[in-house]
Design a protein around this motif. Sequence first.
Motif, PDB file in Angstrom:
ATOM      1  N   ASP A 487       0.988  -0.969  -0.069  1.00 20.60           N
ATOM      2  CA  ASP A 487       0.097  -0.114  -0.246  1.00 20.60           C
ATOM      3  C   ASP A 487       0.660   0.871  -0.222  1.00 20.60           C
ATOM      4  OD1 ASP A 487      -2.679  -1.190   0.080  1.00 20.60           O
ATOM      5  OD2 ASP A 487      -2.835  -1.132   2.210  1.00 20.60           O
ATOM      6  N   GLY A 488       2.242   0.924  -0.146  1.00 21.73           N
ATOM      7  CA  GLY A 488       2.770   2.278  -0.480  1.00 21.73           C
ATOM      8  C   GLY A 488       3.669   2.794   0.833  1.00 21.73           C
ATOM      9  N   PHE A 489       3.361   2.120   2.072  1.00 21.48           N
ATOM     10  CA  PHE A 489       4.061   3.104   3.642  1.00 21.48           C
ATOM     11  C   PHE A 489       5.216   2.879   3.867  1.00 21.48           C
ATOM     12  CE2 PHE A 489      -1.250   2.792   4.219  1.00 21.48           C
ATOM     13  CZ  PHE A 489      -1.809   4.097   4.413  1.00 21.48           C
ATOM     14  N   LEU A 490       5.396   1.579   3.935  1.00 24.37           N
ATOM     15  CA  LEU A 490       7.075   1.192   4.054  1.00 24.37           C
ATOM     16  C   LEU A 490       7.268   0.358   2.777  1.00 24.37           C
ATOM     17  CD1 LEU A 490       8.094  -0.391   6.464  1.00 24.37           C
ATOM     18  CD2 LEU A 490       7.379  -2.746   5.839  1.00 24.37           C
ATOM     19  N   LEU A 491       8.823   0.261   3.218  1.00 25.04           N
ATOM     20  CA  LEU A 491       9.447  -0.031   1.651  1.00 25.04           C
ATOM     21  C   LEU A 491       9.851  -1.263   1.696  1.00 25.04           C
ATOM     22  CD1 LEU A 491      12.420   2.833   2.387  1.00 25.04           C
ATOM     23  CD2 LEU A 491      10.447   3.263   0.330  1.00 25.04           C
ATOM     24  N   PRO A 492       9.827  -1.791   0.433  1.00 23.31           N
ATOM     25  CA  PRO A 492       9.685  -3.404   0.079  1.00 23.31           C
ATOM     26  C   PRO A 492      11.249  -4.481   0.997  1.00 23.31           C
ATOM     27  CG  PRO A 492       9.326  -2.586  -1.413  1.00 23.31           C
ATOM     28  CD  PRO A 492       9.878  -1.184  -1.425  1.00 23.31           C
ATOM     29  N   THR A 493      12.496  -2.830   0.942  1.00 20.40           N
ATOM     30  CA  THR A 493      13.734  -3.703   1.764  1.00 20.40           C
ATOM     31  C   THR A 493      13.629  -3.614   3.691  1.00 20.40           C
ATOM     32  OG1 THR A 493      13.880  -1.528   1.686  1.00 20.40           O
ATOM     33  CG2 THR A 493      14.762  -2.618   0.042  1.00 20.40           C
ATOM     34  N   GLU A 494      12.505  -3.012   3.778  1.00 18.14           N
ATOM     35  CA  GLU A 494      12.127  -3.126   5.100  1.00 18.14           C
ATOM     36  C   GLU A 494      11.332  -4.245   5.891  1.00 18.14           C
ATOM     37  OE1 GLU A 494      13.289   0.417   7.507  1.00 18.14           O
ATOM     38  OE2 GLU A 494      13.423   1.419   5.885  1.00 18.14           O
ATOM     39  N   VAL A 495      10.621  -4.931   5.184  1.00 18.66           N
ATOM     40  CA  VAL A 495       9.458  -5.270   5.674  1.00 18.66           C
ATOM     41  C   VAL A 495      10.060  -7.207   5.872  1.00 18.66           C
ATOM     42  CG1 VAL A 495       7.903  -7.802   4.535  1.00 18.66           C
ATOM     43  CG2 VAL A 495       8.308  -5.398   3.098  1.00 18.66           C
ATOM     44  N   GLN A 496      11.072  -7.458   5.706  1.00 19.43           N
ATOM     45  CA  GLN A 496      11.684  -8.267   6.498  1.00 19.43           C
ATOM     46  C   GLN A 496      11.957  -7.800   7.937  1.00 19.43           C
ATOM     47  OE1 GLN A 496      11.619 -11.548   6.171  1.00 19.43           O
ATOM     48  NE2 GLN A 496      11.737 -11.628   8.154  1.00 19.43           N
ATOM     49  N   ALA A 497      13.030  -7.058   8.077  1.00 18.30           N
ATOM     50  CA  ALA A 497      12.720  -6.652   9.315  1.00 18.30           C
ATOM     51  C   ALA A 497      12.131  -6.171  10.983  1.00 18.30           C
ATOM     52  CB  ALA A 497      14.107  -4.855   9.337  1.00 18.30           C
ATOM     53  N   VAL A 498      10.429  -4.900   9.644  1.00 13.41           N
ATOM     54  CA  VAL A 498       9.503  -5.073  10.331  1.00 13.41           C
ATOM     55  C   VAL A 498       9.016  -6.016  11.188  1.00 13.41           C
ATOM     56  CG1 VAL A 498       7.471  -3.605  10.222  1.00 13.41           C
ATOM     57  CG2 VAL A 498       9.143  -2.852   9.517  1.00 13.41           C
ATOM     58  N   ARG A 499       8.743  -7.425  10.404  1.00 11.94           N
ATOM     59  CA  ARG A 499       8.095  -8.381  10.885  1.00 11.94           C
ATOM     60  C   ARG A 499       8.799  -8.531  11.982  1.00 11.94           C
ATOM     61  NH1 ARG A 499       8.650 -11.698   4.209  1.00 11.94           N
ATOM     62  NH2 ARG A 499       5.967 -10.721   4.020  1.00 11.94           N
ATOM     63  N   THR A 500      10.587  -9.327  11.592  1.00 16.09           N
ATOM     64  CA  THR A 500      11.337  -9.738  12.865  1.00 16.09           C
ATOM     65  C   THR A 500      10.581  -8.750  14.494  1.00 16.09           C
ATOM     66  OG1 THR A 500      12.767 -10.272  11.415  1.00 16.09           O
ATOM     67  CG2 THR A 500      12.740 -10.163  13.900  1.00 16.09           C
ATOM     68  N   THR A 501      10.891  -7.689  13.848  1.00 15.71           N
ATOM     69  CA  THR A 501      10.331  -6.955  15.691  1.00 15.71           C
ATOM     70  C   THR A 501       9.168  -6.968  15.821  1.00 15.71           C
ATOM     71  OG1 THR A 501      12.099  -4.976  14.059  1.00 15.71           O
ATOM     72  CG2 THR A 501       9.918  -4.481  16.214  1.00 15.71           C
ATOM     73  N   VAL A 502       8.206  -6.749  14.616  1.00 17.12           N
ATOM     74  CA  VAL A 502       6.862  -7.274  15.591  1.00 17.12           C
ATOM     75  C   VAL A 502       6.568  -8.294  15.515  1.00 17.12           C
ATOM     76  CG1 VAL A 502       4.480  -7.190  14.832  1.00 17.12           C
ATOM     77  CG2 VAL A 502       5.695  -6.030  13.919  1.00 17.12           C
ATOM     78  N   ALA A 503       6.606  -9.601  15.325  1.00 17.18           N
ATOM     79  CA  ALA A 503       6.823 -10.785  15.885  1.00 17.18           C
ATOM     80  C   ALA A 503       7.789 -11.330  16.909  1.00 17.18           C
ATOM     81  CB  ALA A 503       7.105 -11.811  14.245  1.00 17.18           C
ATOM     82  N   GLY A 504       8.783 -10.359  17.029  1.00 17.36           N
ATOM     83  CA  GLY A 504       9.512 -10.518  18.662  1.00 17.36           C
ATOM     84  C   GLY A 504       8.576  -9.309  19.501  1.00 17.36           C
ATOM     85  N   ALA A 505       7.606  -9.244  19.321  1.00 16.89           N
ATOM     86  CA  ALA A 505       6.679  -8.909  21.051  1.00 16.89           C
ATOM     87  C   ALA A 505       6.223  -9.936  21.262  1.00 16.89           C
ATOM     88  CB  ALA A 505       6.449  -7.816  20.746  1.00 16.89           C
ATOM     89  N   TYR A 506       6.074 -11.291  20.921  1.00 22.36           N
ATOM     90  CA  TYR A 506       5.069 -12.622  21.185  1.00 22.36           C
ATOM     91  C   TYR A 506       5.776 -12.638  21.988  1.00 22.36           C
ATOM     92  CZ  TYR A 506       1.904 -15.986  21.308  1.00 22.36           C
ATOM     93  OH  TYR A 506       0.796 -17.245  21.598  1.00 22.36           O
ATOM     94  N   PRO A 507       5.186 -12.904  23.275  1.00 22.52           N
ATOM     95  CA  PRO A 507       5.954 -13.288  24.821  1.00 22.52           C
ATOM     96  C   PRO A 507       6.386 -14.522  24.998  1.00 22.52           C
ATOM     97  CG  PRO A 507       3.297 -13.033  25.066  1.00 22.52           C
ATOM     98  CD  PRO A 507       3.284 -12.747  23.922  1.00 22.52           C
TER      99      PRO A 507
END
Length: 509
Positions: A487-507
């Motif tokens: 949708d244009g909010f995030l650069l394709p090159t940053e997708v994997q890093a954001v996925r890792t950051t968000v998933a890392g918050a799961y307890p």
Amino acid sequence: MSRTLRRLLRPAVAATAAIAVLTGCSTGSPASDPAPPPPLRSEVTEVRVTGTEDLTDGTRRVHGVLTGAVDAGEDVVGLAAQPAGGDGRIGYEAEFEVLMPAGGASAVLVDVENRGNPTTLGFLTDQPALVTAGGPPSKTTHPGEMGNGFLRTAKLAYARVQWQTGIAAGVPATAQGIGLVTVRDFGRMLRAGRPELATAGVEPFRTTVLSGLSQSSWAATSFLAEGFNADPATRAGVFDGAFLVSAAGNWLAVNRMADDGQPQQPYVRPNGVPMTYAAMLRRPDSDPVVVDVVKYTDYFRLRASVSLTEPIPDRVRRYDLPAAHAPESAVPPGYAFDKLGCNGGTPVPLNPIDDRPYLRGLLTGLLTDLDEKSFGTALPPSAVFELEPGPATGPLVNPLPGTEVRVPRVDQHQNPVGGVRLAEVEHAVARAEPPVLTPVSTADIAAICGNFGGWAPIPTAQLQEQYRDAAGYQAAVDPTVQRLADDGFLLPTEVQAVRTTVAGAYPAR
């Protein structure tokens, strides 16, 4: 219409009436058009490059001092009382710096300083320390490389110039609009080029973007609202675009907008009414295209809803993020509670959402649209929270006498509804509770508790019921992050890093 806005409009109304009299329109008698006023002679008169350095990643840093002159005809409150030179102009000096990425750049982002420090450089480079420890260019030591390499990949240069009273020489407390002229003429200089800069490796830029975060974005609002983006020689826009973070129509009491009998100050008036975008952008020939990224907590402290009381103009994009104005990582542990006394001194987890990847994604969209001269092609449509009336008084809202302050509706997890639905709220592991830390105020430049938000963890058992385990949570997060990129909010090159950051918050179990 606010009293401040009526003051801003008054000179334009008076000018229209004067033209009507001069042309005879009021009586119907013929008359020739009045001669246009002579062009203002404000300009940068001298550039002294005092240092250049090449960082290990190929970034070239150029810094120095510029000398400028302000025409006595500029619409600067208090200018007439300032000492003028033999040519009738008022002089000033200001330090500046330019960071040129390896490979060059056709666009430059001009960062409006906050208390003499860089503001947007932190999210551009993923180096937050550059925001809080920048200081004046003459005393700044940058690391060997500019962090994540975004400046290089975006082919974007970064620049800043001093403008604030007490920091920029020649910007007195009684005529702080000189600082707005400084920013404008610095931008003009970067577009036109200077031999001194060319010798140091800085050529003219095709595209210019004004940028600011928090207080510096409010300075940018004032700059635009008071018409300083118009080049006095051509009347065209100096800055093609404006990328603002947490502006939401707030403005600084530094010039005409502070012409209310109180001293000028480079901060908001405690009860200053935020401007709508239509009120801010009233000069089609010189207004830039504007992106304004607003945070969840800004609705409670900065009354962000007020800027939405008129439709968003076509040349503006507004993006509401469920992040805090100041995330957990912005301060040392305990600072908000021990030093500032927020939340009555009682510690709570702070909203940790890192919005820097989304700021870079949206800035890239703006740069693409400016380069292709097709606004809205790369940038997604505006995304605003769903709002409801907030309490007229109460600890969580900074009330505004005579004006309704609305706040976001919340979902079952107490996270805001609408806006840019980040994975952190689409697949919540915590509630934004309390939405903002108390006291919530703009009464003082140090009253910043309202920039932080709470973050109450959802019980692990409840999360396991929905996602089973960390792998199940990752599987839910991944397509949401990819959608944000699509949708244009995030650069394709940053997708994997954001996925890792968000998933890392799961307890953890």
